[in-house]
Design a protein around this motif. Structure first.
Motif, PDB file in Angstrom:
ATOM      1  N   PHE A 135      16.537  21.895 -20.114  1.00 54.24           N
ATOM      2  CA  PHE A 135      16.658  21.127 -21.354  1.00 54.24           C
ATOM      3  C   PHE A 135      17.024  19.696 -20.974  1.00 54.24           C
ATOM      4  CE2 PHE A 135      16.791  25.387 -22.829  1.00 54.24           C
ATOM      5  CZ  PHE A 135      16.530  25.398 -24.199  1.00 54.24           C
ATOM      6  N   ALA A 136      16.168  18.743 -21.347  1.00 54.10           N
ATOM      7  CA  ALA A 136      16.360  17.355 -20.913  1.00 54.10           C
ATOM      8  C   ALA A 136      16.099  16.388 -22.066  1.00 54.10           C
ATOM      9  CB  ALA A 136      15.443  17.051 -19.736  1.00 54.10           C
ATOM     10  N   VAL A 137      16.499  15.147 -21.843  1.00 59.16           N
ATOM     11  CA  VAL A 137      16.359  14.108 -22.872  1.00 59.16           C
ATOM     12  C   VAL A 137      15.081  13.315 -22.635  1.00 59.16           C
ATOM     13  CG1 VAL A 137      17.408  12.053 -23.899  1.00 59.16           C
ATOM     14  CG2 VAL A 137      18.860  13.944 -23.142  1.00 59.16           C
ATOM     15  N   LEU A 138      14.302  13.140 -23.678  1.00 58.47           N
ATOM     16  CA  LEU A 138      13.076  12.356 -23.630  1.00 58.47           C
ATOM     17  C   LEU A 138      13.424  10.904 -23.290  1.00 58.47           C
ATOM     18  CD1 LEU A 138      10.044  12.812 -24.187  1.00 58.47           C
ATOM     19  CD2 LEU A 138      10.451  12.120 -26.552  1.00 58.47           C
ATOM     20  N   GLY A 139      12.767  10.375 -22.266  1.00 60.84           N
ATOM     21  CA  GLY A 139      13.085   9.021 -21.835  1.00 60.84           C
ATOM     22  C   GLY A 139      14.218   8.965 -20.829  1.00 60.84           C
ATOM     23  N   GLY A 140      14.762  10.129 -20.456  1.00 59.05           N
ATOM     24  CA  GLY A 140      15.877  10.191 -19.512  1.00 59.05           C
ATOM     25  C   GLY A 140      15.408  10.303 -18.077  1.00 59.05           C
ATOM     26  N   ILE A 141      16.342  10.654 -17.195  1.00 62.81           N
ATOM     27  CA  ILE A 141      16.080  10.630 -15.755  1.00 62.81           C
ATOM     28  C   ILE A 141      15.058  11.662 -15.285  1.00 62.81           C
ATOM     29  CG2 ILE A 141      18.264   9.600 -15.042  1.00 62.81           C
ATOM     30  CD1 ILE A 141      19.379  12.409 -14.662  1.00 62.81           C
ATOM     31  N   PHE A 142      14.836  12.733 -16.096  1.00 64.06           N
ATOM     32  CA  PHE A 142      13.893  13.773 -15.662  1.00 64.06           C
ATOM     33  C   PHE A 142      12.549  13.683 -16.372  1.00 64.06           C
ATOM     34  CE2 PHE A 142      18.150  15.796 -15.053  1.00 64.06           C
ATOM     35  CZ  PHE A 142      18.143  15.726 -13.667  1.00 64.06           C
ATOM     36  N   SER A 143      12.371  12.651 -17.197  1.00 65.78           N
ATOM     37  CA  SER A 143      11.109  12.566 -17.930  1.00 65.78           C
ATOM     38  C   SER A 143      10.109  11.629 -17.254  1.00 65.78           C
ATOM     39  CB  SER A 143      11.345  12.114 -19.377  1.00 65.78           C
ATOM     40  OG  SER A 143      11.877  10.818 -19.423  1.00 65.78           O
ATOM     41  N   GLU A 144      10.512  10.995 -16.134  1.00 64.97           N
ATOM     42  CA  GLU A 144       9.545  10.214 -15.368  1.00 64.97           C
ATOM     43  C   GLU A 144       9.995  10.114 -13.916  1.00 64.97           C
ATOM     44  OE1 GLU A 144       9.690   5.721 -15.716  1.00 64.97           O
ATOM     45  OE2 GLU A 144      10.449   6.291 -17.684  1.00 64.97           O
ATOM     46  N   GLY A 145       8.992   9.919 -13.044  1.00 67.44           N
ATOM     47  CA  GLY A 145       9.294   9.681 -11.635  1.00 67.44           C
ATOM     48  C   GLY A 145       9.682  10.905 -10.835  1.00 67.44           C
ATOM     49  N   ILE A 146       9.526  12.124 -11.398  1.00 68.83           N
ATOM     50  CA  ILE A 146       9.861  13.326 -10.627  1.00 68.83           C
ATOM     51  C   ILE A 146       8.599  14.142 -10.379  1.00 68.83           C
ATOM     52  CG2 ILE A 146      12.202  13.428 -11.555  1.00 68.83           C
ATOM     53  CD1 ILE A 146      11.203  15.868 -13.240  1.00 68.83           C
ATOM     54  N   ASP A 147       8.563  14.847  -9.260  1.00 65.57           N
ATOM     55  CA  ASP A 147       7.417  15.684  -8.896  1.00 65.57           C
ATOM     56  C   ASP A 147       7.867  17.121  -8.744  1.00 65.57           C
ATOM     57  OD1 ASP A 147       5.073  14.048  -8.710  1.00 65.57           O
ATOM     58  OD2 ASP A 147       5.958  13.076  -6.963  1.00 65.57           O
ATOM     59  N   LEU A 148       7.385  17.981  -9.639  1.00 65.88           N
ATOM     60  CA  LEU A 148       7.601  19.429  -9.522  1.00 65.88           C
ATOM     61  C   LEU A 148       6.214  20.055  -9.405  1.00 65.88           C
ATOM     62  CD1 LEU A 148      10.355  19.854 -12.277  1.00 65.88           C
ATOM     63  CD2 LEU A 148      10.694  19.937  -9.808  1.00 65.88           C
ATOM     64  N   ILE A 149       5.707  20.042  -8.160  1.00 65.57           N
ATOM     65  CA  ILE A 149       4.305  20.394  -7.935  1.00 65.57           C
ATOM     66  C   ILE A 149       4.095  21.902  -7.970  1.00 65.57           C
ATOM     67  CG2 ILE A 149       2.441  20.261  -6.216  1.00 65.57           C
ATOM     68  CD1 ILE A 149       3.599  17.557  -5.388  1.00 65.57           C
ATOM     69  N   GLY A 150       2.882  22.297  -8.386  1.00 64.50           N
ATOM     70  CA  GLY A 150       2.478  23.704  -8.383  1.00 64.50           C
ATOM     71  C   GLY A 150       3.295  24.537  -9.346  1.00 64.50           C
ATOM     72  N   ASP A 151       3.723  25.716  -8.884  1.00 64.94           N
ATOM     73  CA  ASP A 151       4.454  26.646  -9.749  1.00 64.94           C
ATOM     74  C   ASP A 151       5.907  26.258  -9.975  1.00 64.94           C
ATOM     75  OD1 ASP A 151       2.473  28.352 -10.486  1.00 64.94           O
ATOM     76  OD2 ASP A 151       2.672  29.648  -8.733  1.00 64.94           O
ATOM     77  N   ARG A 152       6.315  25.124  -9.449  1.00 61.17           N
ATOM     78  CA  ARG A 152       7.683  24.681  -9.746  1.00 61.17           C
ATOM     79  C   ARG A 152       7.813  24.284 -11.210  1.00 61.17           C
ATOM     80  NH1 ARG A 152      10.309  20.403  -6.010  1.00 61.17           N
ATOM     81  NH2 ARG A 152      12.147  21.185  -7.105  1.00 61.17           N
ATOM     82  N   LEU A 153       6.696  23.922 -11.840  1.00 60.77           N
ATOM     83  CA  LEU A 153       6.705  23.599 -13.268  1.00 60.77           C
ATOM     84  C   LEU A 153       5.430  24.119 -13.902  1.00 60.77           C
ATOM     85  CD1 LEU A 153       8.353  22.144 -15.487  1.00 60.77           C
ATOM     86  CD2 LEU A 153       6.961  20.114 -15.064  1.00 60.77           C
ATOM     87  N   ASN A 154       5.594  24.978 -14.903  1.00 56.22           N
ATOM     88  CA  ASN A 154       4.442  25.592 -15.563  1.00 56.22           C
ATOM     89  C   ASN A 154       4.168  25.042 -16.958  1.00 56.22           C
ATOM     90  OD1 ASN A 154       6.082  28.140 -14.059  1.00 56.22           O
ATOM     91  ND2 ASN A 154       3.945  27.816 -13.449  1.00 56.22           N
ATOM     92  N   GLY A 155       5.144  24.343 -17.510  1.00 51.71           N
ATOM     93  CA  GLY A 155       4.916  23.829 -18.847  1.00 51.71           C
ATOM     94  C   GLY A 155       5.937  22.803 -19.279  1.00 51.71           C
TER      95      GLY A 155
END
Length: 766
Positions: free
Chosen positions: A661-681
Motif C-alpha cells: 500500500f503506497a502513496v500516489l506520487g510518493g517514493i514508490f510510484s516512480e524510479g523503482i524496478d520490480l522486474i518480472g514476477d516481483r510485481l504482477n499488478g
C-alpha cells in the motif's frame, strides 16, 4: 582542462591563473562558520574603490595570456590582473584582496597564494613586453573601514621564470594523470559497443536524437515509455560525443537517490564493455558526513581541519586508481586521507568526465557548482532524468518565505541582551502584525508589491545580524539570517512569473514570494550549456513541459511509442468516485475490487492512493476482510534502509503474494524496478489531482490569464503524471506481464483518457 580537437586530445593544457596557483598553494581548513553574505559583494566593491584611485595611464582588469612550454605540454594560462600601474618608468602589477579581520592580524609577509597569483601575472606581462624587472604589489583592504595595507617587492625576470616553472612543475602530475586518462578514455570510447546485445524498440531512435542534439547544439525534450532504457539511451550517445571531441563532460541530473543508482549502473555496464571514464556521484552533505553533527569547523571536525593541505594528494590517489567514484568509494578515500567526503566529491566533479547529482547543483541559484566557467559549459551536456519532477522542484528553488513567529521569538531571545537585534526584529514583527490586521477574516491575501518599509527593515536586520554573528549568537539568529538573505535574493527575481502573498496560520503569518512559472529562471540557470536533454516517460503533454521547463521554438522534440505489446498488460477501469466527499461512500466498493482482484489474479501488487489517510482507511477495511495475505505499508519519512526493505519484500514467484500500500506520487510510484514476477499488478485509486489549495489556484489563475488552460496546468497535468508514473512500475521488460486497475469514473472522460498511454486504450470496464 586539456583541449580537444576533433577526436584527439592535444598536449595543450588551458587553465586560469587562479586555478593553477590555488591548486599548488591553497592551504588550510574548511571552516564554514558564519561569514557575512555581503562579503561576497565586498570583493567587487573594494576592487572598484581601489581602482578609482589609479592615476591617468594606469590600467585595470587587464587580460593576460601566455603559452608556456613544459616537458611534453604547452600550458595556455590566462586571467585578468586587477591593476597595471605606471609611475616613473616603473611597472607595477597590483593584486587587490579584501580582508575581513583587523589588518594587524595579516601576516607581515602576506598570503602565499595571493603572491603566487600576482607573480604569475607579473611574469606573463614581462614575457609579452620583454621586461627584465617589475614591481609586484598586494593591496589588502579591510571590508568595513576600507583601511589599506600594501606589500611590495621588486622581481627580476629570471626569478619569476624560475617561480612560474616551479608552480607548473607542481601542477604537472595532475595534468599528466588527466592527459593520460583522456587519451585512454577516447580510445576506449572509439571501440565502445552499445552495452546490450540489441537495441530495444525505440532505443536507437532516442540515442540518435540525443547525439544529433549534441552535434547541433540544440535542446531536446523526449517522452519515452517506462522500461525502454532511457538512461543508457541518453548516456551512450553522450559518451560517444565525448570521444569525438564534441563534449568534455556529462551531467546526469536526477531528483531521487534511486534514479542516481540507475545512472551508476549504466556507467558500470559500459565500463564492463571497455569504457574508461571517470564518473563521480555527488551525495547530499548530511548523508555522507562522518560526524554526528554536520558542522564544518576545523576545531570540531578533523576532516575539515587541514582539508586543503591534503586534498591534492587525495585527488591524485583516487583518480590514479578508480574510475567509478561512487558514494562508497569516495567515502573510503576520504577516510584514508582524513578529508570531508562531501567537499571531496565537489572537487572531484570538476575533474570527472561524468557527474551524477541532484538537479539543484545546476539549477538552484543557492547551491549550483559556481566554478563551472562558461568555456566548460559550452562543452557540457545536461541529461535531465524524470524531468517532470523539475517543474515543482523549480518552483521550490525560486520561491522564498518568511514567517512572523521567527521574529517574535528573536524579540524574546534578545530582549535585554542586544538592543539592536531586539529593535530590528520588533520592527519586522510589527509589520507582520499590521499585515495580519489588514487581512481581517481572510486566511490568505495576495500582495500587489512588497512593502518597501518591510524590505528596508529586512536589509537592516541582515546588517545587524551580521554584526552579532561575527561575534557570537544564538543558533536561531543564524537560521533567521539565512532565511532573510534568501528572501531578499529571491525578491530580485520577482516579476510577472511570481505572486506575493500572505497566509495566516493560527497566530502566525507567512509571507511568500511564490514562483508560479519557473520556465524563465530554469532557462536562465541552464544558459550556456551546449545541450540540455529533458526526458521522462510522463513528459505528457509535451508542449506543456517544453514551455514550463524553459524550452523555446528551436528545440527538438521526440515522442517514442511503447516497445511493449498491448498483450502484456490487462487494463481495467472501475468507475467509482474517489473525490473527497464520496470516499466514505465508495470505500467498501473499492475494498471489494481489491479483494476480488487478489483472489482471481494472485500475485504481488502495489496499491496506490492519493493520500496517506485514504490509504490507511482502505487498508484497515481490507485487513478486516483478509488477514492472511501479506501486506506492507509505505510509512512517512522512511529511511533508505526501510525503503529497501519495502522493495525487497516483493519476491519473484511468491506463493501467496505481497500487497504493498503506497502513496500516489510518493517514493514508490516512480524510479523503482520490480522486474518480472516481483510485481504482477498495479491498482491506482483516483486521478492523482493535487488537493485544491491556495497556491494551486494561484497557478490556475496565472495561466488562465495567459490564455492557457489553468486548471490543466495546476491540477490535471500534475495529477495524471502521478498516475502514469505509478502505472509505469509494471511493465519494465519484454517478458513482463500484468494487470493495471484504474479506480475512478473520470478515467472514462475524454480529457483524462487523452492523457493515458496508447497501450492503455484497450480496457475493460469492471
Amino acid at each position: 582542462m586539456l583541449l580537444l580537437v576533433g577526436d584527439h586530445v592535444t598536449n595543450t593544457i588551458q587553465l586560469s591563473v587562479r586555478k593553477l596557483v590555488e591548486h599548488v598553494y591553497l592551504a588550510g581548513s574548511i571552516d564554514n562558520r558564519f561569514r557575512s553574505q555581503s562579503s561576497l559583494l565586498d570583493g567587487t566593491r573594494i576592487h572598484q574603490t581601489i581602482q578609482k584611485t589609479y592615476k591617468d595611464g594606469d590600467q585595470k582588469e587587464v587580460y593576460l595570456r601566455s603559452e608556456i612550454p613544459f616537458e611534453e605540454f604547452t600550458f595556455l594560462i590566462d586571467g585578468r590582473c586587477d591593476g597595471l600601474l605606471f609611475q616613473d618608468h616603473v611597472v607595477t602589477i597590483d593584486e587587490i584582496k579584501s580582508f575581513s579581520r583587523p589588518l594587524e592580524e595579516l601576516n607581515l609577509e602576506g598570503v602565499l597564494v595571493h603572491w603566487a597569483q600576482a607573480k604569475m601575472y607579473a611574469y606573463m606581462y614581462m614575457l609579452d613586453h620583454e621586461l627584465q624587472e617589475i614591481t609586484v604589489q598586494l593591496t589588502y583592504v579591510h571590508v568595513d573601514t576600507l583601511e589599506k595595507k600594501q606589500l611590495k617587492t621588486i622581481c627580476h625576470f629570471s626569478e619569476l621564470e624560475a617561480f612560474v616553472f616551479h608552480v607548473i612543475e607542481k601542477y604537472a602530475p595532475y595534468a599528466r594523470l588527466m592527459h593520460v586518462h583522456r587519451l585512454k578514455r577516447n580510445a576506449s570510447i572509439k571501440d565502445l559497443p552499445f552495452p546490450f546485445e540489441t537495441y530495444r524498440a525505440g532505443q536507437r531512435k532516442l540515442a540518435g536524437a540525443v547525439y544529433k542534439s549534441i552535434l547541433d547544439e540544440k535542446n531536446l525534450f523526449v517522452k519515452a515509455p517506462t522500461g525502454i532504457g532511457k538512461t543508457i539511451s541518453t548516456l551512450f550517445p553522450a559518451v560517444k560525443a565525448i570521444g569525438e571531441g564534441h563534449l568534455t563532460r556529462i551531467f546526469y541530473l536526477t531528483a531521487k537517490t534511486i534514479t542516481r543508482s540507475t545512472a551508476e549502473e549504466a556507467f558500470a555496464r559500459m565500463t564492463s564493455h571497455g569504457l574508461c571514464m571517470k564518473t563521480v556521484t555527488i551525495t547530499a552533505k548530511d548523508k555522507v558526513c562522518f560526524k554526528e553533527e554536520t558542522k564544518c569547523q576545523k576545531d570540531y571536525c578533523e576532516f575539515a581541519d587541514g582539508y586543503y593541505d591534503r586534498i591534492n594528494g587525495a585527488i591524485l590517489d583516487i583518480l590514479s586508481k578508480e574510475d567509478r567514484l561512487t558514494r562508497e568509494v569516495i567515502g573510503d578515500y576520504a577516510r584514508k586521507h582524513s578529508i570531508c567526503p562531501f567537499e571531496f566529491s565537489l572537487d572531484l566533479s570538476y575533474a570527472a568526465d561524468g557527474v551524477i547529482c541532484d538537479y539543484n547543483y545546476i539549477f538552484d541559484p543557492r547551491v549550483s557548482l559556481k566554478r563551472l566557467v562558461e568555456e566548460q559549459k559550452k562543452t557540457t551536456v545536461l541529461l535531465v532524468d524524470e524531468a517532470h519532477n523539475l517543474v515543482d522542484r523549480g518552483r521550490d528553488m525560486f520561491s522564498a518565505s518568511l514567517n512572523k513567529e521567527m521574529f517574535l521569538q528573536l524579540k524574546k531571545d534578545y530582549k535585554g541582551i542586544d538592543k539592536e537585534i531586539y529593535e530590528s526584529a520588533n520592527k519586522i514583527n510589527t509589520i507582520f502584525i499590521s499585515m495580519k490586521k489588514d487581512m481581517d477574516r481572510e486566511n490568505e491575501m495576495v500582495l500587489e508589491v512588497l512593502n518597501e518599509t518591510f524590505v528596508s527593515h529586512l536589509i537592516d536586520f541582515v546588517k545587524k545580524a551580521e554584526e552579532m554573528l561575527i561575534k557570537n549568537a544564538l543558533p536561531n539568529l543564524l537560521e533567521a539570517y539565512f532565511k532573510v538573505n534568501q528572501f531578499i535574493k529571491i525578491a530580485d527575481f520577482v516579476d510577472e512569473h511570481y505572486v506575493i502573498y500572505a497566509e495566516k496560520n493560527k497566530n502566525d503569518l507567512l509571507v511568500k514570494l511564490f514562483c508560479m512559472d519557473p520556465s524563465k529562471l530554469l532557462a536562465q540557470m541552464g544558459k550556456g550549456y551546449r545541450t540540455k536533454v529533458f526526458f521522462s516517460a510522463t513528459l505528457s503533454p509535451l508542449p506543456y513541459y517544453q514551455e514550463i521547463l524553459g524550452g523555446n521554438e528551436g528545440d527538438y522534440v521526440l515522442s517514442i511509442p511503447s516497445p511493449f505489446s498491448k498483450e502484456q498488460v490487462d487494463i481495467f477501469i472501475k468507475p467509482l468516485s474517489t473525490r473527497y466527499r464520496d470516499r466514505e461512500q465508495t470505500k467498501e466498493k473499492i475494498i471489494r475490487v481489491l479483494l476480488a482482484l487478489v483472489k482471481q489474479r494472485p500475485g504481488n501488487y502495489l496499491f496506490f492512493f492519493p493520500s496517506y489517510d485514504y490509504l490507511l482507511t482502505v487498508y484497515e477495511g481490507f485487513k478486516a476482510e483478509d488477514q492472511e495475505t501479506q501486506t506492507i505499508i509505505q510509512a512517512s519519512g522512511m529511511s533508505e534502509a526501510e525503503r529497501e526493505h519495502f522493495l525487497e519484500t516483493f519476491k519473484p514467484k511468491s506463493e501467496k503474494g505481497v500487497l504493498g500500500f503506497a502513496v500516489l506520487g510518493g517514493i514508490f510510484s516512480e524510479g523503482i524496478d520490480l522486474i518480472g514476477d516481483r510485481l504482477n499488478g498495479v491498482v491506482i485509486v483516483g486521478v492523482g489531482l493535487p488537493k485544491i489549495g491556495f497556491e494551486k489556484n494561484l497557478i490556475k489563475d496565472h495561466f488562465n490569464k495567459k490564455n492557457k488552460s489553468g486548471y490543466d496546468y495546476a491540477y490535471i497535468y500534475p495529477g495524471m503524471n502521478k498516475v502514469l508514473q505509478a502505472g509505469g512500475r509494471l511493465i519494465r521488460s519484454e517478458n513482463d506481464h500484468g494487470t493495471i486497475v484504474l479506480i475512478d469514473d473520470r478515467f472514462l472522460h475524454n480529457h483524462y483518457q487523452s492523457l493515458l498511454p496508447e497501450e492503455w486504450n484497450e480496457f475493460t470496464i469492471l
